[in-house]
Scaffold this active site. Structure first.
Site, short mmCIF file in Angstrom:
data_model
loop_
_atom_site.label_atom_id
_atom_site.label_comp_id
_atom_site.label_asym_id
_atom_site.label_seq_id
_atom_site.Cartn_x
_atom_site.Cartn_y
_atom_site.Cartn_z
CG MET A 9 20.95 32.82 31.25
SD MET A 9 20.52 33.57 29.34
CE MET A 9 21.42 32.44 28.40
CG ASP A 60 32.09 20.85 22.38
OD1 ASP A 60 32.91 20.53 21.69
OD2 ASP A 60 31.72 22.32 22.59
CG HIS A 104 41.15 44.38 62.69
ND1 HIS A 104 40.76 45.48 61.79
CD2 HIS A 104 42.26 44.83 63.18
CE1 HIS A 104 41.47 46.44 62.03
NE2 HIS A 104 42.45 46.26 62.70
#
Length: 570
Positions: free
Chosen positions: A409, A119, A539
């Site tokens: 998955m 594809d 911080h």
């Protein structure tokens, strides 16, 4: 983590018109000799056009010096006999994120590598999943912020009414997918990976066919991914009844859309659609929304992501039949009670999105040629991703990673599995700890998690005989979150108080998807809470949410090491 539906018989429908919908605001293995330093990988940095690997390396030894021939190199006769020589050290079938990660690591290890794609490079994640969906979610996040008068006012900002151009939004998603796809392709070519075009299928041991060509390799990895799962009884026309593949194109924004399934996919699209002005109705087969999440996190997420928004829902029901809009009629959805199997309602909506999870793409792979039988479409593998045949034996030199094996998955899990396989074929035993693989849902705010949920941890504790403790911190106590006016959030730590083992971490709040990795890496490396407490966080940052979370845990075991006593700088 997605609800699944089945096709059931039903009685005559009772149509529920739109006006009747009220919004409910309340409502055989080798032993490991030492700990493994595991690198997780989703889209590696090469996907964005940056190469971390040199074209040549003085310490790299090519295991194969044969030419890069793409012609037929082995006879298709006698396919049951392994070839005596190989065209490649490694062939990967599927060029998605899992295949890409495996290919780049293989090149790094000096393997002559080819990747076969029928594809487009990038697979589901890049073209029809993670990448374009994040582009849409970036838009929805900004729209949601601009639409919140209370939020803007708290920051001292005044903005006019926010609007959007649907085609512009769609183009943003498509352009991002195109860019990442191009960069993935270029990165593999630049590093010497042969990209072979055609549908790959296994002819026999160590033989693969693509198009009219046959190539051989010492080792083969199947990485063919998955496709949207559409239950029986649902007719997808790609226009008014769609899957995530269609939805990512954003060809239109419906006034009212039903989303079947309230897992990651459904939640993210609800975030997009509601921000763009749609009304959403969730249809969930189980008795609660977001069934795959830790229950406490899911409850809080529902209070923030569902209840205040233009969303209603039906739980404990199957969508047994969905018919697309045609001839001036709306989309109709037949709902059946999940327990009694009796017809319950019929909905009429403008569109329906099927978000019931994904199914492995393994048809036509030629698995029958090596006596492998899939299980619900998934290729059976062991903990090292080695493929198992119908007799329970390991198929030599054949591996399967990612969605096609069904272990986890997620795109980055596929890549991590691919890297693990490459480690094995290059002589280093490796087993991926899937409990250390994080997951995230990119809603606003985000949800992230790694390890076990609280019910899973307590079940494990009961079986194995240990105690479980819980620690929590709120984003409302974090300076950076308050500065952003985003104090809604919670971080939850599930751990063993006897030895400080991290069993699970779940976060709901601003940038939760980014924060989870400190916890996932700690689990991967076996770091205990009593040691991670010494880590220093800048911080003011959101990372302090995790810092406070670990510091609040009560562990009986002492730290395994003391802080450095000698100065490291003057």
């Amino acid at each position: 983590m997605h609800s699944t539906l089945s096709s059931l018989s039903f009685s005559q429908a009772t149509t529920v018109p739109r006006s009747n919908y009220a919004f409910d605001s309340h409502s055989p293995a080798l032993p490991l000799s030492k700990p493994i330093n595991l690198r997780f990988c989703g889209l590696r940095r090469e996907a964005f056009g940056f190469s971390s690997l040199a074209q040549s390396s003085s310490n790299r030894v090519r295991l194969s010096t044969r030419g890069h021939s793409k012609k037929i190199s082995a006879s298709s006769a006698d396919n049951g006999t392994p070839p005596k020589s190989f065209d490649y050290d490694l062939i990967i079938i599927g060029a998605g994120v899992g295949g890409h990660g495996a290919a780049l690591h293989a090149v790094e290890k000096g393997l002559k590598t080819a990747i076969i794609e029928g594809d487009v490079v990038g697979g589901t994640c890049v073209n029809r999943g993670c990448v374009p969906s994040k582009a849409l979610l970036a838009v929805s996040g900004r729209m949601r912020e601009l639409q919140s008068e209370h939020h803007m006012k708290a920051l001292g900002l005044q903005v006019s009414a926010a609007g959007y151009d649907r085609q512009g939004v769609a183009d943003h998603a498509n352009n991002l997918a195109s860019k990442i796809r191009s960069n993935l392709t270029n990165s593999m070519k630049a590093l010497g990976v042969d990209i072979l075009t055609g549908f790959g299928a296994i002819l026999g041991p160590q033989k693969v066919k693509y198009g009219n060509n046959i190539v051989t390799a010492k080792d083969i990895i199947i990485a063919t991914g998955s496709v949207p799962f559409v239950p029986k009884g649902i007719e997808v026309d790609g226009k008014t009844v769609i899957t995530s593949d269609h939805a990512l194109k954003l060809e239109f924004v419906p006034d009212w859309i039903a989303i079947v399934g309230s897992g990651y996919i459904g939640l993210e699209f609800s975030d997009v659609y509601t921000a763009l002005g749609s009304e959403v109705t969730f249809i969930e087969a189980l008795d609660q929304l977001m069934p795959g999440f830790d229950p406490e996190i899911g409850k809080m997420a529902q209070r923030v992501l569902i209840n205040p928004r233009n969303i209603d829902y039906h739980t404990g029901v199957f969508a047994t039949k969905i018919t697309p809009a045609r001839d001036g009629k709306p989309v109709t959805i037949e709902l059946t009670d999940a327990k009694t199997k009796e017809h319950k309602d019929t909905l009429e909506v403008d569109a329906a999105l099927i978000a019931t999870g994904r199914a492995p793409f393994t048809n036509g792979l030629g698995l029958e040629n090596i006596n492998v039988v899939t299980q619900r479409g998934f290729v059976p593998v062991d903990e090292r991703m080695r493929v198992i045949d119908a007799n329970g034996n390991l198929v030599p030199h054949l591996y399967c990673i990612g969605d096609a094996n069904g272990k986890m998955m997620l795109a980055h899990a596929a890549s991590a599995q691919g890297i693990s396989v490459v480690e094995q074929v290059t002589g280093r035993d490796h087993v991926l700890n899937h409990l250390s693989v994080p997951a995230a849902c990119f809603t606003h705010p985000e949800i992230s998690m790694v390890g076990l949920t609280e019910p899973q941890a307590r079940e494990k504790a009961e079986k194995e005989g240990f105690e479980v403790s819980i620690a929590k911190t709120s984003f409302k106590a974090n300076t950076k979150a308050l500065a952003e006016n985003e104090g809604e959030g919670l971080a939850k730590l599930i751990y063993r108080p006897d030895n400080g083992e991290i069993l699970g971490v779940h976060i709901f709040g601003l940038h939760a998807a980014d924060l989870i990795h400190e916890a996932s890496n700690a689990i991967a490396l076996g770091t205990r809470i009593q040691d991670i407490k010494f880590a220093v966080h800048a911080h003011p940052t959101l990372s302090e949410v995790l810092d406070e979370l670990f510091k609040s845990a009560k562990v009986k075991a002492p730290a395994s090491s003391s802080p450095v006593s000698e100065p490291v700088a003057v």
